[in-house]
Design a protein around this motif. Structure first.
Motif, PDB file in Angstrom:
ATOM      1  N   ARG A  56       0.846  -1.189   0.000  1.00  9.38           N
ATOM      2  CA  ARG A  56       0.000   0.000   0.000  1.00  9.38           C
ATOM      3  C   ARG A  56       0.880   1.237   0.000  1.00  9.38           C
ATOM      4  NH1 ARG A  56      -5.475   0.744   2.555  1.00  9.38           N
ATOM      5  NH2 ARG A  56      -5.652   2.807   3.445  1.00  9.38           N
ATOM      6  N   LEU A  62      -4.454   4.849   7.335  1.00  7.88           N
ATOM      7  CA  LEU A  62      -5.217   3.716   7.850  1.00  7.88           C
ATOM      8  C   LEU A  62      -6.361   4.205   8.745  1.00  7.88           C
ATOM      9  CD1 LEU A  62      -2.171   1.510   8.964  1.00  7.88           C
ATOM     10  CD2 LEU A  62      -3.254   1.682   6.706  1.00  7.88           C
ATOM     11  N   VAL A 116      -7.018  12.023  11.915  1.00  9.55           N
ATOM     12  CA  VAL A 116      -7.021  10.561  11.960  1.00  9.55           C
ATOM     13  C   VAL A 116      -8.441  10.061  11.675  1.00  9.55           C
ATOM     14  CG1 VAL A 116      -7.389  10.535  14.476  1.00  9.55           C
ATOM     15  CG2 VAL A 116      -6.395   8.530  13.361  1.00  9.55           C
ATOM     16  N   PRO A 140      -6.356  -1.370   7.588  1.00  8.29           N
ATOM     17  CA  PRO A 140      -6.989  -1.217   6.274  1.00  8.29           C
ATOM     18  C   PRO A 140      -7.629  -2.548   5.913  1.00  8.29           C
ATOM     19  CG  PRO A 140      -4.689  -1.725   5.981  1.00  8.29           C
ATOM     20  CD  PRO A 140      -4.951  -1.769   7.473  1.00  8.29           C
ATOM     21  N   PRO A 222      -6.966  10.961   1.072  1.00  9.33           N
ATOM     22  CA  PRO A 222      -6.591   9.750   0.352  1.00  9.33           C
ATOM     23  C   PRO A 222      -7.725   8.735   0.292  1.00  9.33           C
ATOM     24  CG  PRO A 222      -5.071  10.294   2.125  1.00  9.33           C
ATOM     25  CD  PRO A 222      -6.280  11.135   2.314  1.00  9.33           C
TER      26      PRO A 222
HETATM   27  P1  AMP Z   1      -9.313   1.105   3.758  1.00 14.62           P
HETATM   28  O1  AMP Z   1      -9.035   0.874   5.195  1.00 14.62           O
HETATM   29  O2  AMP Z   1      -8.388   0.416   2.839  1.00 14.62           O
HETATM   30  O3  AMP Z   1     -10.753   0.841   3.449  1.00 14.62           O
HETATM   31  O4  AMP Z   1      -9.070   2.656   3.507  1.00 14.62           O
HETATM   32  C1  AMP Z   1      -9.047   3.595   4.536  1.00 14.62           C
HETATM   33  C2  AMP Z   1      -9.383   4.938   3.987  1.00 14.62           C
HETATM   34  O5  AMP Z   1      -9.656   5.815   5.058  1.00 14.62           O
HETATM   35  C3  AMP Z   1      -8.273   5.655   3.289  1.00 14.62           C
HETATM   36  O6  AMP Z   1      -8.046   5.186   2.027  1.00 14.62           O
HETATM   37  C4  AMP Z   1      -8.799   7.076   3.319  1.00 14.62           C
HETATM   38  O7  AMP Z   1      -9.800   7.294   2.363  1.00 14.62           O
HETATM   39  C5  AMP Z   1      -9.498   7.145   4.614  1.00 14.62           C
HETATM   40  N1  AMP Z   1      -8.727   7.914   5.593  1.00 14.62           N
HETATM   41  C6  AMP Z   1      -7.970   7.431   6.568  1.00 14.62           C
HETATM   42  N2  AMP Z   1      -7.429   8.436   7.280  1.00 14.62           N
HETATM   43  C7  AMP Z   1      -7.867   9.593   6.735  1.00 14.62           C
HETATM   44  C8  AMP Z   1      -7.666  10.969   7.051  1.00 14.62           C
HETATM   45  N3  AMP Z   1      -6.908  11.354   8.072  1.00 14.62           N
HETATM   46  N4  AMP Z   1      -8.277  11.864   6.262  1.00 14.62           N
HETATM   47  C9  AMP Z   1      -9.067  11.471   5.238  1.00 14.62           C
HETATM   48  N5  AMP Z   1      -9.299  10.185   4.899  1.00 14.62           N
HETATM   49  C10 AMP Z   1      -8.707   9.252   5.637  1.00 14.62           C
END
Ligand code: AMP
Ligand code: MG
Length: 326
Positions: A56, A62, A116, A140, A222
């Motif tokens: 990743r 995360l 976060v 994630p 992200p």
């Molecule tokens: P996943 O756990 O793979 O489903 O993806 C987690 C997602 O959480 C990331 O790809 C981001 O879209 C989002 N994310 C995590 N931390 C932040 C943050 N501090 N600000 C914005 N989005 C976040």
């Protein structure tokens, strides 16, 4: 090395898994949304192993998972009134909130952001694991970066079996799509990712909700990558549920549809029906497993019927569009 798969129902499994997290290891575990790949959220070395196992990119932060409100104070600095309302209404459950972070959360976990993403899962195995570990767990989805998220322990083993130590098998995930993400750091609450908690449900509690543009190439918030949740096989979304593609030159094609009523597909090498009655909850629950089965056929293309974009349909179409993006 092949990951051990332990039954999540055994208390010994939770004990072993909790210890693995405390010692800086990785544990895949079930949540109500999809399987997560967990590590101690306060340990940067452990977090770096998550990025490595998934391949990743480090700009993609995360989600930190907590078991109770006391752990929330270890993770975030301030809770606005809106945050409290959402927490009271939807936690534990599939809603992730983006809030200002505590300094103890390593930069790697948040991709260097001052914020976060945090959520309290409702799945009893996730809760038991976090309690046993005694620390918030950053996790994630437990799949190689960019691929379809896992909703069973076997999906995890297929994708990451040789990269991690332990998988807790808690059966299939009930919801089947990732959590709804709402950012609460701007002047107005903003939907960053649709999920099973719908915009309608959120607005009923906190009023207007901004919607970020869902598909961009270089994300600032992200996880908004245009291409994600993607099969190896190219995917084309049909213009309507009634449309059927013209198959070219003996193209071996698969078809993904939302209701049994639309299944008349002699021309297709494989068909997956997401729900017998067109129910969107059932469809979300079956979505990723169906995409994986179609992907395993080695087809030339997978054609996908669109669903109506209300309620859970918004999350489903978001995932399908990113799966189809090339
Ligand atoms: P996943 O756990 O793979 O489903 O993806 C987690 C997602 O959480 C990331 O790809 C981001 O879209 C989002 N994310 C995590 N931390 C932040 C943050 N501090 N600000 C914005 N989005 C976040
Ligand atoms: Mg993911």
């Amino acid at each position: 090395m092949k990951a051990r798969i332990l039954p999540a129902s055994a208390s010994e499994s939770i004990r072993v898994a909790g210890k693995t997290i405390r010692l800086g290891g990785l544990v895949a575990f079930p949540t109500e949304t999809v399987y997560g790949l967990g590590c101690d959220a306060l340990n940067p070395e452990a977090a770096s192993k998550v990025f490595e196992a998934k391949q990743r990119p480090q700009f993609d932060p995360l989600i930190v998972h907590i078991a109770d409100r006391m752990q929330l104070d270890k993770v975030v600095t301030v809770l606005t009134a809106i945050a409290r309302q959402l927490i009271d209404q939807f936690w534990p459950g599939p809603l992730t909130l983006v809030l200002p972070k505590q300094p103890a959360i390593p930069d790697l976990v948040t991709a260097g952001l001052a914020t976060v993403a945090v959520r309290m899962p409702s799945h009893p195995v996730a809760q038991a694991l976090i309690r046993e570990a005694g620390t918030p767990i950053a996790a994630p989805s437990a799949n190689p970066f960019g691929y379809v998220s896992p909703t069973t322990a076997h999906h995890v083993a297929d994708g990451l079996g040789s990269a991690i130590d332990l998988i807790l098998d808690g059966g299939p995930c009930s919801v089947g799509v990732e959590s709804t993400i709402v950012s609460l750091v701007g002047s107005q609450a903003e939907l960053l990712r649709p999920g099973s908690i719908t915009p309608e449900q959120l607005s009923a509690v906190i009023g207007p909700l901004r919607r970020s543009s869902p598909v961009i190439d270089q994300p600032t918030a992200p996880g908004q990558l245009a291409r994600h949740y993607a099969t190896q096989t190219p995917v084309t979304i049909l213009t309507s549920a009634e449309t059927r593609p013209v198959l070219l030159n003996n193209e071996r094609a698969g078809l993904l549809i939302f209701s049994q009523a639309n299944a008349s597909g002699e021309r297709f090498a494989a068909i997956e029906v997401l729900s017998t009655t067109g129910d969107l909850r059932e469809a979300a629950h079956n979505l990723f497993a169906a995409l994986r089965r179609l992907d395993a056929h080695g087809l030339d293309r997978i054609y996908v019927e669109p669903c109506r974009e209300e309620g859970l349909g918004m999350a489903i179409m978001d995932r399908l569009r990113r799966c189809a993006a090339r």
